[in-house]
Write an enzyme that holds these catalytic residues in place. Structure first.
Site, PDB file in Angstrom:
ATOM      1  N   CYS A 189       0.795  -1.234   0.000  1.00 37.00           N
ATOM      2  CA  CYS A 189       0.000   0.000   0.000  1.00 37.00           C
ATOM      3  C   CYS A 189       0.828   1.285   0.000  1.00 37.00           C
ATOM      4  O   CYS A 189       0.370   2.306  -0.476  1.00 37.00           O
ATOM      5  CB  CYS A 189      -1.011  -0.006   1.130  1.00 37.00           C
ATOM      6  N   LYS A 229      -6.082  -8.850  11.248  1.00 38.24           N
ATOM      7  CA  LYS A 229      -5.972  -7.416  10.995  1.00 38.24           C
ATOM      8  C   LYS A 229      -7.336  -6.921  10.562  1.00 38.24           C
ATOM      9  O   LYS A 229      -7.862  -7.324   9.529  1.00 38.24           O
ATOM     10  CB  LYS A 229      -4.942  -7.140   9.916  1.00 38.24           C
ATOM     11  N   ARG A 280      -2.304   6.288   8.119  1.00 41.37           N
ATOM     12  CA  ARG A 280      -2.439   6.435   6.666  1.00 41.37           C
ATOM     13  C   ARG A 280      -1.929   7.795   6.223  1.00 41.37           C
ATOM     14  O   ARG A 280      -1.370   7.926   5.136  1.00 41.37           O
ATOM     15  CB  ARG A 280      -3.887   6.201   6.260  1.00 41.37           C
ATOM     16  N   ARG A 288     -10.648  -0.943   2.554  1.00 41.30           N
ATOM     17  CA  ARG A 288      -9.904  -2.214   2.617  1.00 41.30           C
ATOM     18  C   ARG A 288     -10.769  -3.369   3.114  1.00 41.30           C
ATOM     19  O   ARG A 288     -10.267  -4.385   3.553  1.00 41.30           O
ATOM     20  CB  ARG A 288      -8.688  -2.043   3.509  1.00 41.30           C
ATOM     21  N   LYS A 314      -4.404  -6.917  15.463  1.00 42.00           N
ATOM     22  CA  LYS A 314      -4.289  -5.489  15.209  1.00 42.00           C
ATOM     23  C   LYS A 314      -5.639  -4.919  14.821  1.00 42.00           C
ATOM     24  O   LYS A 314      -6.291  -5.510  13.960  1.00 42.00           O
ATOM     25  CB  LYS A 314      -3.297  -5.294  14.071  1.00 42.00           C
ATOM     26  N   SER A 352      -1.899   3.508  15.464  1.00 41.78           N
ATOM     27  CA  SER A 352      -1.767   4.960  15.496  1.00 41.78           C
ATOM     28  C   SER A 352      -2.937   5.660  16.186  1.00 41.78           C
ATOM     29  O   SER A 352      -2.741   6.587  16.967  1.00 41.78           O
ATOM     30  CB  SER A 352      -1.602   5.473  14.067  1.00 41.78           C
ATOM     31  N   TYR A 391       3.611   2.997  19.674  1.00 40.08           N
ATOM     32  CA  TYR A 391       4.204   4.316  19.452  1.00 40.08           C
ATOM     33  C   TYR A 391       4.617   4.953  20.779  1.00 40.08           C
ATOM     34  O   TYR A 391       5.240   6.001  20.795  1.00 40.08           O
ATOM     35  CB  TYR A 391       3.198   5.217  18.718  1.00 40.08           C
TER      36      TYR A 391
END
Ligand code: PBG
Length: 325
Positions: free
Chosen positions: A120, A194, A204, A216, A247, A273, A311
Site C-alpha cells: 500500500c 488485521k 495512513r 480495505r 491489530k 496509530s 508508538y
C-alpha cells in the site's frame, strides 16, 4: 466482623509487587519507525505528534536514542514517492527499506529489525495488492509481489518479516519463497487478525497510504467478527507463521485473549496509530494522567500479548527508568 476472604490484604503497599501477575519488560516492545525518501530529513508527522519521518541518513540518530533507552526492536515502514500500479519500488534492492535495514545493521547489528510486507505504501492506488478494473484486489496475483518484497527485505538483512496485506495464503507463499532461497531461519510475524479499522487513520496520513478509492474491507477483517480471527490464526499457523499478530489492540483485547488461549506460539499485538493519538491527546491536554499509557499497554500484555508494537515505547521506557520527559 468475620470475613475469611479479604482481597485487600494483598493490596498493601509492600505486598503489591510480590503478587503482581503481569510483568512488563522493554524487551517485549517494538517501536514503529517511518523512513522517507530524501536526505537530511527529520520531520515531525502531523497526525502522529512525537513521531517523525526520517531519511535513511538520519535514522541511526534515532536508533541510538532507542538504544540508550533500552529498546531493542523496531518495525520499519517506508514512504516512497515512486509509486505504480504494482508497487514495484517495494522490492527494489536499493529501495528505501532495503537501504534503511543496511544502514541500521552497519551500526547496530544487534538491533532487531522487523519489516512490514505490504504494497500500500508503493501502489499509486493505495491498496495493499494488485487491483482489477473494478478496483478489487486480486488475491493470488498479489502473492507473487509479496514474495518479491519479502525476499528483498530478507536479502537486505531484516530479522523478522511481518506481512500486513491480509491476502489468503500469503504466509505459506512467502515461507516457500524464503525457504527456496535459503532463508529458512527468518521468522514470519503474521498480521493474522488485521481488522478494517478506523484506528488506522493517523497512520495512513503518516505513511501516505490511504486508498485512493474505496476501502480495505474486501481483505481486512470485519470488526463484528471474533471467531473468524481464530480461523485466520489457524491458517497462518498451518502455513508456518512463527508469531501471530492481532491489530488493533485496545478495542480487540478479546481477540488477543482468544489467540493466547488457542495458539501455543508467541502472540503480538499492534497498538495502532489511533490508539496512540487518542491517549496522547488526552494526556497532553491534561485531562488524563500519563499513567493511562502504562495501564493500557499492561492490559494488552495481560490479555495475552507477548510482543507489543507501540508508538509509546519511548515514553514507557522513560517511565520505567524514571526519566522525566
Ligand atoms: C499497511 C499497514 C497499516 C498499518 C500497519 N501496516 C495501514 C493500513 O492497513 O491501512 C496501520 C498501523 C497503525 O495505524 O499504526 N497495510
Amino acid at each position: 466482623m468475620e470475613q475469611l476472604r479479604r482481597p485487600r490484604r494483598l493490596r498493601q503497599d509492600n505486598l503489591r509487587n510480590l503478587v503482581k501477575e503481569t510483568e512488563f519488560s522493554l524487551d517485549n516492545l517494538v517501536f514503529p519507525l517511518f523512513v522517507i525518501d530524501g536526505k537530511n530529513i527529520k520531520k515531525e508527522i502531523k497526525s502522529l505528534p512525537g513521531h517523525y519521518h526520517f531519511s535513511v541518513d538520519c535514522i541511526n540518530d534515532e536508533i541510538a536514542s532507542l538504544n540508550y533507552l533500552g529498546l531493542n526492536s523496531v518495525i520499519l515502514f517506508g514512504i516512497s514517492h515512486k509509486k505504480d500500479a504494482f508497487g514495484q519500488e517495494a522490492y527494489n534492492d536499493n529501495g528505501i527499506i532495503q537501504r534503511a535495514i543496511r544502514e541500521i545493521k552497519k551500526e547496530f547489528s544487534e538491533l532487531i529489525v522487523i519489516t512490514d510486507i505490504c504494497l500500500c505504501e508503493y501502489t499509486n492506488h493505495g491498496h495493499c495488492g494488485i487491483i482489477d478494473d473494478s478496483g478489487y484486489v486480486k488475491n493470488d496475483e498479489t502473492l507473487n509481489y509479496l514474495g518479491k518484497i519479502a525476499l528483498s527485505h530478507a536479502r537486505a538483512g531484516a530479522d523478522i518479516l511481518a506481512p500486513s496485506d491480509m491476502m489468503d495464503g500469503r504466509i505459506g507463499y512467502i515461507r516457500k519463497v524464503l525457504d527456496d532461497e535459503g532463508f529458512i531461519n527468518i521468522p514470519i510475524m503474521a498480521y493474522s487478525a488485521k481488522y478494517a479499522s478506523n484506528f488506522y487513520g493517523p497512520f495512513r496520513e503518516a505513511a501516505e497510504s490511504a486508498p485512493f478509492k474505496g476501502n480495505r474491507k474486501s481483505y481486512q477483517m470485519d470488526y463484528r467478527n471474533g471467531r473468524e480471527a481464530v480461523v485466520e490464526g489457524e491458517l497462518d499457523f498451518a502455513q508456518g507463521a512463527d508469531i501471530l499478530m492481532v491489530k488493533p489492540a485496545l478495542a480487540y483485547l478479546d481477540i488477543i485473549k482468544r489467540y493466547s488461549n488457542n495458539f501455543n506460539i508467541p502472540i503480538a499485538a499492534y497498538s495502532v496509530s489511533g490508539e496512540y493519538v487518542m491517549l496522547k491527546m488526552a494526556v497532553d491536554s491534561g485531562v488524563m494522567d500519563k499513567g493511562v499509557i502504562l495501564e493500557t499497554i499492561t492490559a494488552i500484555k495481560r490479555a495475552g500479548a507477548n510482543i507489543i508494537i507501540t508508538y509509546f515505547a519511548k515514553e514507557i521506557a522513560k517511565m520505567l527508568k524514571g526519566i522525566d520527559n
